[in-house]
Design an enzyme around this catalytic site. Sequence first.
Site, PDB file in Angstrom:
ATOM      1  N   GLY A  10     -15.600 -11.734  18.888  1.00 55.08           N
ATOM      2  CA  GLY A  10     -16.979 -11.910  18.432  1.00 55.08           C
ATOM      3  C   GLY A  10     -17.861 -12.570  19.466  1.00 55.08           C
ATOM      4  O   GLY A  10     -18.609 -13.497  19.165  1.00 55.08           O
ATOM      5  N   ALA A  11     -17.819 -12.072  20.703  1.00 55.35           N
ATOM      6  CA  ALA A  11     -18.467 -12.775  21.810  1.00 55.35           C
ATOM      7  C   ALA A  11     -19.755 -12.124  22.287  1.00 55.35           C
ATOM      8  O   ALA A  11     -20.301 -12.527  23.314  1.00 55.35           O
ATOM      9  CB  ALA A  11     -17.492 -12.901  22.987  1.00 55.35           C
ATOM     10  N   ARG A  13     -22.720 -12.288  21.102  1.00 53.70           N
ATOM     11  CA  ARG A  13     -23.910 -13.121  20.963  1.00 53.70           C
ATOM     12  C   ARG A  13     -23.533 -14.447  20.324  1.00 53.70           C
ATOM     13  O   ARG A  13     -22.395 -14.661  19.923  1.00 53.70           O
ATOM     14  CB  ARG A  13     -24.982 -12.414  20.126  1.00 53.70           C
ATOM     15  CG  ARG A  13     -24.560 -12.132  18.706  1.00 53.70           C
ATOM     16  CD  ARG A  13     -25.552 -11.257  17.977  1.00 53.70           C
ATOM     17  NE  ARG A  13     -26.893 -11.828  17.979  1.00 53.70           N
ATOM     18  CZ  ARG A  13     -27.955 -11.280  17.367  1.00 53.70           C
ATOM     19  NH1 ARG A  13     -27.807 -10.129  16.730  1.00 53.70           N
ATOM     20  NH2 ARG A  13     -29.120 -11.849  17.394  1.00 53.70           N
ATOM     21  N   ASN A  89     -13.058 -16.443  17.240  1.00 52.53           N
ATOM     22  CA  ASN A  89     -14.423 -16.828  16.902  1.00 52.53           C
ATOM     23  C   ASN A  89     -15.074 -15.874  15.902  1.00 52.53           C
ATOM     24  O   ASN A  89     -15.885 -16.300  15.093  1.00 52.53           O
ATOM     25  CB  ASN A  89     -15.271 -16.881  18.176  1.00 52.53           C
ATOM     26  CG  ASN A  89     -16.747 -16.996  17.873  1.00 52.53           C
ATOM     27  OD1 ASN A  89     -17.228 -18.033  17.435  1.00 52.53           O
ATOM     28  ND2 ASN A  89     -17.487 -15.909  18.084  1.00 52.53           N
ATOM     29  N   SER A 142     -15.630 -24.740  10.986  1.00 52.12           N
ATOM     30  CA  SER A 142     -16.972 -25.170  10.595  1.00 52.12           C
ATOM     31  C   SER A 142     -16.922 -26.575  10.036  1.00 52.12           C
ATOM     32  O   SER A 142     -15.912 -26.984   9.445  1.00 52.12           O
ATOM     33  CB  SER A 142     -17.547 -24.224   9.530  1.00 52.12           C
ATOM     34  OG  SER A 142     -18.766 -24.726   9.009  1.00 52.12           O
ATOM     35  N   TYR A 155     -16.275 -19.788   1.694  1.00 54.06           N
ATOM     36  CA  TYR A 155     -16.393 -19.929   3.147  1.00 54.06           C
ATOM     37  C   TYR A 155     -15.857 -21.293   3.598  1.00 54.06           C
ATOM     38  O   TYR A 155     -15.012 -21.379   4.491  1.00 54.06           O
ATOM     39  CB  TYR A 155     -17.856 -19.772   3.562  1.00 54.06           C
ATOM     40  CG  TYR A 155     -18.097 -19.968   5.043  1.00 54.06           C
ATOM     41  CD1 TYR A 155     -17.864 -18.937   5.941  1.00 54.06           C
ATOM     42  CD2 TYR A 155     -18.561 -21.187   5.533  1.00 54.06           C
ATOM     43  CE1 TYR A 155     -18.084 -19.111   7.299  1.00 54.06           C
ATOM     44  CE2 TYR A 155     -18.780 -21.370   6.892  1.00 54.06           C
ATOM     45  CZ  TYR A 155     -18.546 -20.334   7.764  1.00 54.06           C
ATOM     46  OH  TYR A 155     -18.753 -20.516   9.107  1.00 54.06           O
ATOM     47  N   LYS A 159     -12.339 -22.264   5.782  1.00 51.59           N
ATOM     48  CA  LYS A 159     -12.387 -23.066   7.008  1.00 51.59           C
ATOM     49  C   LYS A 159     -11.521 -24.310   6.854  1.00 51.59           C
ATOM     50  O   LYS A 159     -10.810 -24.712   7.800  1.00 51.59           O
ATOM     51  CB  LYS A 159     -13.831 -23.447   7.338  1.00 51.59           C
ATOM     52  CG  LYS A 159     -14.738 -22.269   7.643  1.00 51.59           C
ATOM     53  CD  LYS A 159     -14.247 -21.464   8.835  1.00 51.59           C
ATOM     54  CE  LYS A 159     -15.240 -20.381   9.235  1.00 51.59           C
ATOM     55  NZ  LYS A 159     -14.787 -19.584  10.381  1.00 51.59           N
TER      56      LYS A 159
END
Length: 283
Positions: A10-11, A13, A89, A142, A155, A159
């Site tokens: 997931g790099a 952005r 990520n 997170s 979510y 995490k």
Amino acid sequence: MERKKAIVTGASRGIGRGIALCLAREGYDLAVSYATQEESAVSLAKEAEERYGVRCHYFQASLEQPGEGVKLFERCAEALGGVDLLVNNAGVTRFENLLDLTPETFHLLVELDFKNYILMMQAAARHMVEHRVRGSLINITSSRGERAYPGDFLYGGLKAGLNRAIQSIALDLAPYGIRVNNVAPGATRVREKGELQQGDGMDFWEELGARIPLERAGVPEDIGEAVAFLASERAGYITGITLRVDGGLILPGMPEHLEETAAPEGWGRTESAFAKEVLETDN
């Protein structure tokens, strides 16, 4: 000396891009994934190669699909010729009240934000053990894994689960010299200025940043620096931790000041007589 090799999911952005560029600066050859933003991934690869002289491969991967993470790992490892560091990520943020939770949201978050992280760590760890690599696994979680907010039970719960899971995984992999850690961002500017604005035109991140103890929102490079540190030999005696990088966001508890003159941050700042005297003297 041969450069180290890192995978960052997931790099294209946001936080992932910040991580990838920090690692490129540290001399890592990279293999990165993107879901839909191919143009951004191409831009990242070009920047990493031109600024830092490293190789940067990019691959499309829909990591919420079963088995895609392991396939991605194999493609990246082949392109790089090995792996020293995996950074999980890629993920998605969804907030839903328990009463409104849909099966689609439940499935998406479990598959992408938890299951894929575990399976990619397994693939990377097996590769490292097989090739005698004393490597590093780092997951982006997170601050919501520590602090509850309305609507984030799934979510935040996932995490929190990762924060706990890596403690045991770190014990599993310590005999092989593989370190496992998490980085937990707080409020981080993951879009360019102007993409997220309030109705009055105020920059969302500037307004939010004023409410954070260190008086700014985070930027992707803040997270990238934490990852680069945890992956380095400087952190060679650190494993099984979750490093929160949030500017102190979740340190305050419930607001204690209800007066109209209370600090706008909600949690309220205390004033130091000593600091006031020193600052007034300087002026």
